[in-house]
Write an enzyme that holds these catalytic residues in place. Structure first.
Site, mmCIF file in Angstrom:
data_model
loop_
_atom_site.group_PDB
_atom_site.id
_atom_site.type_symbol
_atom_site.label_atom_id
_atom_site.label_comp_id
_atom_site.label_asym_id
_atom_site.label_seq_id
_atom_site.Cartn_x
_atom_site.Cartn_y
_atom_site.Cartn_z
ATOM 1 C CB CYS A 12 -0.929 -0.037 1.309
ATOM 2 S SG CYS A 12 -1.756 -1.533 1.309
ATOM 3 C CB CYS A 44 -13.118 -2.567 5.750
ATOM 4 S SG CYS A 44 -12.942 -3.628 7.139
ATOM 5 C CE LYS A 74 -14.721 2.711 5.908
ATOM 6 N NZ LYS A 74 -16.035 3.254 5.528
ATOM 7 C CG HIS A 82 -6.245 1.637 0.006
ATOM 8 N ND1 HIS A 82 -5.254 2.155 -0.359
ATOM 9 C CD2 HIS A 82 -5.771 0.521 0.885
ATOM 10 C CE1 HIS A 82 -4.198 1.540 0.045
ATOM 11 N NE2 HIS A 82 -4.623 0.559 0.774
#
Ligand SMILES: [Zn+2]
Lengths: 388, 130
Positions: free
Chosen positions: A84, A210, A331, A335
């Site tokens: 990430c 998530c 959030k 992402h």
């Protein structure tokens, strides 16, 4: 001290994009060049990030492919992968390249597709995401990528009394911020009840704790300190720290410390000559609500154990003492793994130029970005400041 | 059997660690220089870099450091009911394990055998008092 400057940024809306990786990257990269006012012949190199393409689409060696697609076929182009934290590592190398006189102008960015447009269902994408965990000593236990952060968060709840409601407050805050960001994957408010009523993914995280699977691209034009003066709105990179911690989690001295982030922050603060107290706002790696708690503690904005209560008290909301994730964060903004790092740089740049619209932090001078890779084994902390 | 019988040219490779695990022997390494004990064998100590590490048999009883229940599982586990995964302190080492039954932070747990995914074994722990 100024290490480099960002003179142009671009990003796609994060969400669902059923186009190719190269097409998606172009939708971020070409606007970044336009924003900087540089042409094809001005760019010396492409530093590019993508994490999953080899696994999801059988698509590797992407740097020359996306360079060709965007019209840069002959400049040096290289691809980075650190889970990430992929595109912040590309950004780090771009900063070093202009700082050391290797290049004058570097285009840096990332792209990812994670939604079902890849043709991959949730169990298979969950398998792909957990490839960042230790292959031999973690993956066979059945752990998932959210599961690694769930373990750390459950321990934090036990050790410091962090509650599910405090975690939900973070989701609510980031969704509220995201309503002001037209590029956010989720542009809708949510509530504590809606978060706590959403299905459990991995205890203590509900679905609404998530970040989503997202598609998207982001890009920035990085130039040397000297060269920056010839641009309209340069924003300076004053610190960029990189930290690494042991993998697997079981070998980390203190998993709750996210030590790589602490090391990266110390290096960035030291380079910039500032303390945590001088940061006006930040974008942090809130892949899960619990990760934002660990981030605010690691960066020194709150004492260890206080990340949950600080969020619940509104201290990290727009208008609070240290606004965290005005963009909506991972959030709410979304992402797309390899695009996330440079998207944080886009937000810092727009905020420091006072161009962030309804999510604008009040007259910020210093912004900070915190980008984690994997199980916190990689961390980058970047500080940026408006040019004096 | 002695620990040495599992080693490959004296090394605790992943294959050797797996072979021992499948025979209910939990192996790890202790660093002679900094005393770090790992349950995930390496070429050198992860904490201090020393190559002076000894293969040891790890404790089979320990205490839960952190645990979670997985509801959305990766493909190989997606037919399973929700299951537990934990970080467990076994003596001076910490290990990630699949959990059989319920285990909360601080609970005493014991080594029960293995689960297998794609021909890779993982340790299975469960409540110690069962
Ligand atoms: Zn050692």
């Amino acid at each position: 001290m100024t290490r480099a400057s960002v003179v142009g940024v671009g990003m796609t809306k994060f969400g669902t994009h059923d186009i190719t990786l190269a097409e998606l990257f172009a939708e971020a990269a070409l606007p970044a060049l336009d924003d900087a006012g540089v042409g094809r012949g001005d760019v010396d190199a492409l530093y590019f990030g993508n994490t999953l393409g080899g696994m999801t689409e059988n698509d590797t060696h992407l740097a020359p492919k996306v360079a060709t697609h965007t019209g840069f076929g002959r400049i040096p182009a290289q691809r980075f992968e650190d889970a990430c934290a992929t595109s912040t590592n590309a950004f780090k190398h771009a900063v070093q390249a202009v700082e050391n006189g290797i290049h004058d102008v570097v285009l840096v960015g990332g792209v990812e597709k994670c939604t079902p447009v890849t043709g991959i269902d949730t169990p298979e994408m969950t398998r792909i995401f957990v490839s960042a965990a230790d292959r031999q000593y973690e993956q066979p236990t059945g752990i998932t990528f959210p599961g690694v952060f769930a373990l750390m968060t459950k321990r934090h709840m036990e050790q410091y009394g962090t509650t599910e409601e405090q975690l939900a407050e973070i989701a609510v805050k980031n969704h509220a911020h995201g309503t002001h960001n037209p590029r956010a994957h989720f542009g809708k408010d949510t509530s504590i009840e809606a978060v706590l009523d959403s299905p459990l993914v991995v205890d203590p995280f509900h679905l609404m704790d998530c970040c989503p699977f997202s598609d998207g691209g982001s890009a920035a034009v990085v130039v040397s300190d000297e060269y920056a003066d010839s641009f309209d709105a340069p924003v300076d990179v004053t610190g960029l720290g990189h930290g690494t911690d042991l993998v697997p989690v079981s070998d980390k001295a203190d998993p709750l410390a996210t030590q790589a982030a602490r090391d990266a922050a110390e290096r960035a603060y030291d380079q910039a000559g500032i303390t945590a107290g001088e940061v006006d706002f930040c974008e942090v790696h809130d892949c899960f609500t619990g990760a934002e708690v660990l981030a605010t503690e690691a960066l020194g904005f709150v004492e260890d154990g206080e990340g949950g209560p600080a969020a619940a008290a509104g201290r990290t909301a727009l208008g609070g003492d240290i606004p965290v994730n005005p963009s909506g964060g991972l959030k709410a903004k979304g992402h797309p793994i390899g695009a996330t790092g440079t998207a944080q740089i886009v937000e810092l740049t727009e905020q420091l130029r006072d161009e962030a619209g309804d999510r604008q932090v009040e007259s910020p001078s210093v912004g900070l970005a915190h980008n984690l890779g994997g199980d916190t084994g990689s961390a980058f902390v970047t500080t940026m400041e408006e040019r004096a | 059997m002695s620990v040495e019988t599992y080693l490959e040219d004296g090394e605790l490779t992943h294959r050797a660690w797996s072979a021992a695990l499948r025979e209910d022997v939990l192996l790890g390494e202790r660093c002679a220089d900094c005393d770090h004990v790992t349950a995930a064998p390496k070429a050198a100590c992860a904490r201090c870099g020393s190559q002076d590490t000894a293969v040891i048999e790890l404790q089979t009883e320990g205490t839960v450091y952190a645990e979670t229940t997985v509801f959305v599982a990766p493909a190989a586990f997606s037919d399973a009911e929700p299951y537990g995964v934990a970080l467990i302190d076994i003596g001076d080492a910490r290990i990630m394990a699949h959990i059989d039954g319920d285990a909360a932070v601080g609970d005493a747990v014991a080594f029960r055998g293995t689960v297998e995914q794609d021909d890779s074994p993982a340790p299975l722990f469960g409540p110690a008092d069962d």
